[in-house]
Design a protein around this motif. Structure first.
Motif, mmCIF file in Angstrom:
data_model
loop_
_atom_site.group_PDB
_atom_site.id
_atom_site.type_symbol
_atom_site.label_atom_id
_atom_site.label_comp_id
_atom_site.label_asym_id
_atom_site.label_seq_id
_atom_site.Cartn_x
_atom_site.Cartn_y
_atom_site.Cartn_z
ATOM 1 N N TYR A 30 0.281 7.564 2.565
ATOM 2 C CA TYR A 30 0.091 6.763 1.358
ATOM 3 C C TYR A 30 -0.768 5.533 1.624
ATOM 4 O O TYR A 30 -1.590 5.145 0.782
ATOM 5 C CB TYR A 30 1.444 6.361 0.757
ATOM 6 N N PRO A 85 4.523 3.463 -1.232
ATOM 7 C CA PRO A 85 5.536 3.469 -2.296
ATOM 8 C C PRO A 85 6.869 2.909 -1.817
ATOM 9 O O PRO A 85 7.303 3.211 -0.703
ATOM 10 C CB PRO A 85 5.687 4.952 -2.629
ATOM 11 N N LYS A 114 1.550 5.505 -6.110
ATOM 12 C CA LYS A 114 2.819 5.126 -5.497
ATOM 13 C C LYS A 114 4.013 5.669 -6.268
ATOM 14 O O LYS A 114 5.137 5.562 -5.802
ATOM 15 C CB LYS A 114 2.894 3.597 -5.386
ATOM 16 N N THR A 147 -4.147 4.831 -0.471
ATOM 17 C CA THR A 147 -4.404 3.644 -1.294
ATOM 18 C C THR A 147 -5.623 2.890 -0.769
ATOM 19 O O THR A 147 -6.387 2.328 -1.541
ATOM 20 C CB THR A 147 -3.190 2.701 -1.327
ATOM 21 N N VAL A 197 -0.638 2.294 -8.968
ATOM 22 C CA VAL A 197 0.774 2.466 -9.330
ATOM 23 C C VAL A 197 1.106 3.948 -9.424
ATOM 24 O O VAL A 197 2.163 4.402 -8.982
ATOM 25 C CB VAL A 197 1.082 1.755 -10.659
ATOM 26 N N PHE A 246 9.658 3.766 -2.805
ATOM 27 C CA PHE A 246 10.561 4.904 -2.677
ATOM 28 C C PHE A 246 10.556 5.437 -1.242
ATOM 29 O O PHE A 246 11.599 5.707 -0.650
ATOM 30 C CB PHE A 246 10.107 5.984 -3.659
ATOM 31 N N ILE A 247 9.342 5.581 -0.675
ATOM 32 C CA ILE A 247 9.221 6.062 0.703
ATOM 33 C C ILE A 247 9.739 5.000 1.673
ATOM 34 O O ILE A 247 10.346 5.318 2.691
ATOM 35 C CB ILE A 247 7.751 6.416 1.012
ATOM 36 N N PRO A 275 5.875 10.043 -5.248
ATOM 37 C CA PRO A 275 7.067 10.569 -4.570
ATOM 38 C C PRO A 275 8.250 10.759 -5.501
ATOM 39 O O PRO A 275 9.190 11.468 -5.160
ATOM 40 C CB PRO A 275 7.369 9.537 -3.480
ATOM 41 N N ARG A 329 2.275 -3.472 -10.808
ATOM 42 C CA ARG A 329 2.142 -3.815 -9.411
ATOM 43 C C ARG A 329 1.417 -2.715 -8.673
ATOM 44 O O ARG A 329 1.375 -1.614 -9.100
ATOM 45 C CB ARG A 329 3.496 -4.026 -8.774
ATOM 46 N N GLY A 377 0.799 -1.226 0.000
ATOM 47 C CA GLY A 377 0.000 0.000 0.000
ATOM 48 C C GLY A 377 0.826 1.267 0.000
ATOM 49 O O GLY A 377 0.281 2.353 -0.147
#
Lengths: 269, 294
Positions: free
Chosen positions: B259, A87, B211, B263, B208, A89-90, B214, A269, A85
């Motif tokens: 986030y 990212p 996400k 989501t 996607v 990256f985070i 960022p 994904r 749920g």
């Protein structure tokens, strides 16, 4: 300087072997190809390690999510939700700064702030969550007849899982799992742009590609080289997974074998 | 700033925290969440438009057009999206400047690429060096939006291409039997009917896209990641009224929670839209709805 010398100097530069200084001016095409290729070592390292370790955890999480006991099911569900749920990256940033804070309290965490361990752990947990969800879906679609036949043959418990349920689950999940593997390799490009430092300029392919793009102010050479390497890597992953897929399906009659279709709709994904 | 916050040194506990979280920089941090939402609000329709164009091109009977569409779809697959982001931001900028250079300075005789520099005439610079700060920021944001739209447009094109092929052949044939032209069939039957087949893929794409937001940080926009790093770093008493240690971990934890919530909400909303679209469709979902109603 010939291209062979460049390969000798920079071929393993991403591991810190060879010439210490990166080229600073008069960049040749050979230098760009060699250095970016050298960076691919890191992408492959991250991808393979996370994939192998993540596979085991993913199986455990999938089985856990399929349990009726909430004490086992709930943690598995939360694990999957947490990593799918948010990212990646985070997640990288959070993990890096968390390890940094831990390191100031306990010196034991020193290696965790390096990419080779810290980023691998994040990728491992991340791919375990995504693959776990794929395996869980496959586990639910294991044909009832297969498990009933196993019961009839007197299989039970671990042996039933090992010999019947698990291979069928893998067979059903394999096309989606192949896509996950491709995405995992792509995700490795995020490592060095998300907090984890590339010490002594030992970075991955994207790190070197953006190094060249910044220095030459010309993105039209390094990024296509990077793209070429990744397409090659993708093709290798597809062919290796294809071999496994054939083995998983070898007992089926020819016409029932599922040919994996690598469409981007399932690729996401 | 609240009046109670005039002397931060005297504050303690919750009052200190309340004052700390309402400083000007924190307000900028909160606004940057708006930047993320704005990016999503613009990018989603733009990517859908790109995707629609790509899908129609890939379906074209004219071979070269179809190749362009297919290549556009296929190339995103093999390459990490992050590479595209970093590439397009420079490439698009240079492409625009080059086009303006061709139009505005026709008698410029020096090469554009001089060694490691990209040189265009002053009038062709984007944005103009005399432009105010907000123009620079808007231009940077617009470039980011365009980059996102191109990359996610390819994904959307793939989904829509598949959805257009999934519309039952019988429905198209019925339209033809009623004497509709090809264009009419496309507009009145194919496009309205494809959404139910496209939605699972598009919902996935939306997730996607959320996400991927960022990654704005890497494109040089002052987004939530920028501010989380900025605000979380160790602050000494010389430079701020609110000194604290390295809190970046907590700031990024807050972003993670943001986030996750985002989501989760999207998931619920998309499930509702799917239920609405499924109504009366010749799919397994539609059949289940009919049975439940009966």
């Amino acid at each position: 300087m010939s291209c062979w010398e460049t390969i000798a100097d920079y071929g393993l530069r991403s591991l810190g072997i060879g010439e210490r200084l990166l080229p600073r001016s008069d960049f040749t095409l050979c230098q760009q190809v060699v250095l970016i290729g050298s960076g691919m070592i890191w992408n492959i390292y991250f991808g393979v390690l996370a994939l192998v370790t993540g596979f085991a955890l993913a199986t455990a999480v999938a089985v856990g999510k399929a349990q009726s006991n909430p004490l086992i099911r709930k943690p598995s569900e939360w694990f999957i939700f947490l990593f799918r749920g948010s990212p990646l990256f985070i997640q990288f940033f959070f993990a890096y700064f968390a390890f940094l804070s831990l390191k100031s309290a306990y010196p034991f965490f020193d290696p965790f702030t390096s990419a080779w361990l810290g980023a691998t752990i994040v990728l491992f947990l991340n791919t375990a969550a995504y693959s776990g969800e794929i395996f869980y879906g496959a586990l639910l679609s294991v044909p009832k007849g297969d498990t009933e036949a196993a019961d009839a043959y007197g299989f039970s418990g671990w042996r039933k899982f090992r010999r019947i349920t698990w291979p069928t689950m893998l067979r059903l999940a394999w096309p989606a799992y192949t896509n996950e593997a491709i995405f995992l390799f792509h995700a490795t490009a995020l490592v060095f742009v998300s907090g984890f430092p590339a010490r002594q300029q030992k970075g991955d392919a994207l790190y070197y590609a953006s190094y060249f793009a910044d220095k030459t102010f010309n993105p039209f050479v390094p990024y296509p080289i990077l793209a070429g390497y990744f397409i090659l890597l993708t093709l290798v992953v597809i062919s290796i997974f294809g071999v496994v897929n054939r083995r998983l399906n070898r007992h089926l009659p020819q016409e029932r074998r599922t040919r994996p279709r690598f469409r981007a709709a399932t690729l996401m994904r | 700033m609240m009046p109670a916050c005039t002397d931060p040194d005297a504050l303690e506990g919750l009052a200190w925290l309340a004052c700390y979280l309402t400083t000007g920089k924190h307000m900028a941090f909160y606004t940057s969440f708006g930047t993320v939402l704005l990016l999503l609000a613009i990018t989603a329709p733009a990517a859908l438009a790109f995707g629609f164009g790509g899908a129609v091109m890939a379906r074209s009977r004219i071979a070269p057009v179809s190749w362009i569409g297919r290549t556009y779809i296929a190339i995103v697959r093999g390459v990490p999206d992050i590479a595209f982001f970093l590439f397009f931001v420079i490439a698009l900028d240079q492409a625009f400047e080059w086009l303006r250079h061709q139009a505005k300075c026709p008698d410029w005789d020096q090469p554009i690429r001089q060694g490691n520099d990209f040189v265009v005439c002053a009038e062709a610079k984007l944005p103009l060096s005399t432009a105010p700060q907000w123009v620079h920021e808007t231009y940077g944001f617009a470039l980011a939006v365009l980059t996102f739209a191109i990359v996610f447009g390819a994904f959307a094109a793939n989904v829509l291409y598949g959805a257009m092929r999934a519309v039952p052949r019988a429905q198209i044939e019925t339209a033809e039997a009623y004497g509709m032209t090809e264009r009419q069939t496309f507009r009145r039957i194919l496009v309205p009917q494809m959404w139910v087949y496209a939605l699972p893929g598009l919902s996935n794409l939306w997730m996607v896209l959320i996400k991927a937001t960022p990654l704005l940080f890497l494109l040089g926009v002052r987004d939530i990641v920028y501010w989380a790093r900025e605000l979380g770093g160790t602050k000494t008493p010389q430079f701020t009224d609110y000194p604290h240690g390295d809190w970046r971990m907590w700031y990024f934890l807050a972003l993670l929670v943001f986030y996750l919530a985002f989501t989760k909400v999207s998931e619920v909303v998309l499930a509702r839209i799917m239920a609405r679209l499924t109504k009366g469709q010749a799919t397994a979902g539609g059949e289940a709805q009919r049975k439940a109603a009966a």
